[in-house]
Write an enzyme that holds these catalytic residues in place. Structure first.
Site: not given
Lengths: 257, 619
Positions: B240, B260
């Protein structure tokens, strides 16, 4: 990096003692880091319960210097450099081994609560219709990570050991999360009074204070539930109106365009 | 002498191992079909790794953008997986996810809402439309609590803090039981079952920097492998892009992609928004190429393309890695992730409450004012037990697998949000098919007593031997080796070194010693899990060495770029008759022509086609 002193309970429900440990503590460490370090280096069989190490699963609840806390979210720098840190198991539940307790009683309580049932008429082909302003309150209760710190400090359970009379704050807010669900149609008020012991709580707010998720257990959950019990069982006007008009159904939120 | 008559045996039609989202979904389905259902878990109920999932579950509900459709979700997933996904699994997932998410709501999940009162959906990397049903940034907790609270009223037997050791098979090679150990007392228990479902998660604890908890020791892979099942795609380990990098004690802890999704940007130490320099050709036409366009997208302009921070995880993780290597990293060797300049403090606290809390407490940093520091962390296994797409059964009859421990759905790289929906869809399918299988089995099989004794001996020897290697330190050595030699960027030389070291750790493991008694003894538990983690690590390293290309999450510095040839193969791993690990390149079946057309259509063509279908009232 500095060497720090710890005392950790080792033993079972009947026999046990505080054992002294010393280990190096680095910047940024939380109490659980230290416990796991001691486990790896000094006491391989030290029983510890933990999972996510991020304050999301509620497994690592212990008492640190007598205060109930999640050990994964308690930073070492909260304590003075010369302070000895004492780690003991939750007092309200029987010790299995070391700092791990038997919390199975909580699982039996949860099972006593009737499950959710949503009003079928609110279902559309795009799912159920509910508005943010109506679910916000329930979402607060649903943040609960079941760390049982609230159960641990509740004096009815901790000091008076009345586990057969009161389900405790965790399950009061679980009931609240269902009773205040905008579309739930199940009635849990009678058992709240008769079986779950809502009257036992005398609102000392200890549970709210220890909640790591900052859920306002007392004011937003328990007190409104107590009010519902009072309305139902003690308010002559509502009792009379219920006799005349039948049991009041929960009001559904309006369907907005 | 070990007398197995003294060991308690419990019978179920269907037994599930693992109580995360997949295991609970499977248990609910099996039990609803009238099966006597048991579920075994290493932790307490409701604590499985699913609680850590933050961002949401992907399903083409079309509540936020009505243009969404299963075909677009399907296309996004195939492209995200670099076309190595099992086509049929991706199809089933995209088609079934919406109804499973709505069912979760019926069972009590309280999702965030749209203005119209429907389940709200958020943007995520690789998903063309806002697609993730969510509850702030604690969606996994909502899922597990909903399944748990629903499940306890379905007559499912939950066996908590119970570790599965190894499978039992009958004379015809069908799965018929499993030997487990109560963590509290250290006593053994045998479950007889007509079918068994593994929902055991991944093996991320093999790495030093990981978002995974202690439970992630690849138990399902190893037990299935030992029972003769095929494993597949183990070289694909998702790193990740955004784990915490500071303080060291929380290094690896997940920072949700929702940061994000909600507009957060990635910067290097020169203040450059570097993701604009890493847009792969395949995604160029669908990604914003200026900050101005990205800003318009955040404001909701439907014609603006998505910011490059929302490219797939493999791309973003590699980009951060490159920036750090080029000396443009943040203070503690990561990248800066800034949401403070993109959203108001109030929005951040509302949309990302647990991130706000996590940084405040663990890093003493206010994310509404300052940027976070993030870097890649081992997060997810795309590979796992090879299963049939429709039935989820492994190559061992009666053994089913779902969730992270099953292979195929995510190909070479998983899109964020596709995991939680995977748990719902394939958990359900596993439960259904394992129940149907069990119905056809008339009676429980006789126990293979020798096997039971062997399994128990393997476990007790660790406690009984006089002295030997410390399991915690062996685990540390393993983590260090995998991080250094089988990490995010791989080479033949390092992989070989990693494999050599693994051999040495395996040797040392033969003398592993847990001190203390059998009662709640984490040292012993650690040693038992280590066997599984070693098998898993070996499979990962060998598969990574064999796949001489870079695809999705598997990056070989010595073989950059995707190789057309490798698109047609999966690496399948089994235990050979000689006890050694066998790796075979297995040719992939040709995809269904219609599915292939959908996945390879341009987005404009596909959207026009869907619009036309909708006008004609077809979908």
């Amino acid at each position: 990096m500095a060497t720090r002193k710890f005392q950790i309970y080792k033993g079972d429900h009947k026999n046990g003692e505080l054992v002294n440990f010393e280990t190096e503590v680095n910047e940024g460490m939380v109490v659980l880091d230290v416990v796991l370090k001691i486990q790896a280096e000094l006491a391989n069989d030290l029983a510890v319960r933990w999972n996510c190490k991020a304050g999301k699963c509620g497994s690592c609840s212990v008492e640190i210097n007598g205060k109930p806390k999640l050990s994964c979210m308690t930073r070492m720098n909260q304590y003075g450099p010369d302070e000895t840190i004492t780690i003991t198991p939750l007092k309200t539940f029987p010790v299995i081994k070391d700092i791990v307790t038997d919390v199975s009683w909580n699982y039996t309580q949860n099972k006593r609560i009737k499950p959710v049932k949503l009003a079928p008429e609110a279902k559309t082909d795009k799912g159920y219709v509910m508005y943010q302003e109506d679910v916000g309150r329930v979402q607060e209760f649903r943040k609960c990570i079941e760390c049982y710190l609230c159960q641990n400090v509740c004096h009815i359970l901790r000091d008076h050991d009345k586990k057969d009379e009161f389900i405790g704050p965790r399950f009061m807010i679980r009931v609240a999360s269902l009773e205040m669900h905008p579309l739930d149609i199940v009635d849990r008020i009678p058992e709240l009074k008769k079986e779950f012991g809502s009257g036992m709580c005398n609102v000392t707010r200890c549970c709210t204070e220890v909640c790591p998720e900052d859920i306002n257990i007392t004011d937003n959950g328990i007190i409104p539930l107590k009010e519902r019990v009072i309305d139902r069982f003690y308010d002559p006007v509502t009792i009379l109106s219920r006799k005349i008009f039948g049991k009041r159904k929960k009001k559904l939120p309006p369907i907005k365009p | 002498m070990l007398d197995i008559a003294e060991i308690k045996t419990i019978e179920h039609d269907v037994l599930i191992v693992g109580a995360g989202g997949a295991g609970l979904s499977a248990a609910i389905e099996a039990s609803s079909l009238g099966m006597s259902t048991g579920i075994v878990m290493k932790s307490l109920l409701g604590k499985a790794h699913t609680v850590m999932a933050e961002g949401g579950m992907a399903a083409a509900l079309g509540n936020v953008d009505a243009r969404d459709h299963w075909k677009i979700h399907f296309r996004d997933t195939m492209r995200g997986g670099k076309f190595l996904n099992a086509w049929r699994m991706v199809e089933l997932h995209a088609k079934l996810a919406p109804e499973r998410v709505r069912l979760l709501e019926e069972w009590g999940a309280v999702f965030d809402r749209t203005k119209n009162g429907l389940i709200n959906q958020r943007n995520f990397g690789g998903h063309r439309y806002p697609r993730l049903a969510h509850v702030g940034d604690r969606t996994g907790l909502e899922m597990i609590r909903t399944l748990q609270d629903y499940g306890i009223h379905q007559g499912i037997q939950a066996y908590m803090e119970c570790t599965a050791l190894d499978l039992l098979t009958n004379k015809s090679g069908e799965v018929c039981g499993i030997v487990c150990m109560w963590r509290e007392t250290g006593t053994f228990i045998i479950f007889k079952a007509k079918s068994i479902i593994f929902a055991t998660g991944g093996g991320g604890k093999a790495w030093e920097v990981t978002s995974n908890s202690w439970e992630y020791t690849g138990d399902g892979y190893a037990m299935a492998y030992e029972a003769g099942a095929e494993l597949m795609d183990l070289e694909f380990n998702q790193f990740h892009p955004t784990g915490m990098v500071w303080p060291l004690s929380v290094k690896g802890l997940l920072v949700t992609e929702s940061v994000r999704g909600e507009g957060g940007i990635l910067l290097n130490n020169e203040g450059t928004r570097f993701m604009f320099n890493y847009i792969p050709e395949r995604f160029r036409s669908e990604t914003a190429d200026t900050e101005e366009e990205a800003a318009r997208w955040l404001k909701g302009d439907p014609n603006a393309r998505r910011p490059p921070e929302l490219l797939t995880r493999d791309v973003v993780a590699r980009a951060i890695n490159e920036e750090v290597k080029a000396g443009r990293g943040s203070k503690h060797g990561g990248a800066y992730l800034n949401i403070a300049t993109q959203r108001s403090a109030e929005d951040i606290k509302k949309k990302l409450p647990s991130m706000f809390h996590q940084f405040k407490v663990l890093a003493e940093l206010d994310i509404t004012k300052e940027p976070m520091e993030v870097g890649p962390t081992c997060h997810y296994f795309m590979g796992g037990i090879r299963v049939d797409a429709d039935t989820t059964m492994s190559s061992v009859p009666g053994l089913f697998a779902c969730g992270e421990c099953a292979a195929g759905m995510h190909g070479a790289n998983r899109l964020g949000g596709n995991s939680l929906s995977d748990l719902l869809v394939f958990g359900y399918l596993s439960g259904k098919n394992a129940a149907e299988y069990a119905k056809k089995v008339a009676t429980h099989s006789e126990l293979d007593k020798d096997k039971v004794i062997r399994i128990i001996r393997n476990a007790t020897t660790i406690l009984n031997r006089e002295s030997g290697a410390n399991p915690y330190l062996l685990h540390e050595e393993l983590e260090h080796n995998m991080q250094a030699n089988v990490g995010i960027i791989r080479t033949e030389k390092e992989l070989n070194k990693g494999i050599d070291t693994l051999g040495k750790i395996k040797e040392a493991y033969k003398t592993v010693k847990a001190k203390g008694t059998s009662q709640f003894n984490p040292g012993w538990h650690e040693a038992l899990g280590l066997r599984n983690l070693l098998i898993t690590s070996e499979a990962v390293a060998h598969a990574a060495l064999l796949r001489e290309e870079s695809r999705g999450a598997h990056t070989r510095a010595d073989f950059p770029g995707e190789q057309e040839h490798w698109l047609h193969y999966n690496i399948v791993i089994t235990k050979g008759d000689d006890g050694e690990m066998r790796l075979v390149k297995v040719e992939r079946p040709a995809p269904d022509a219609e599915l292939e057309r959908i996945a390879k259509s341009s987005i404009d063509t596909l959207e026009m086609e869907i619009e036309k279908e909708r006008e004609q009232g077809k979908t």
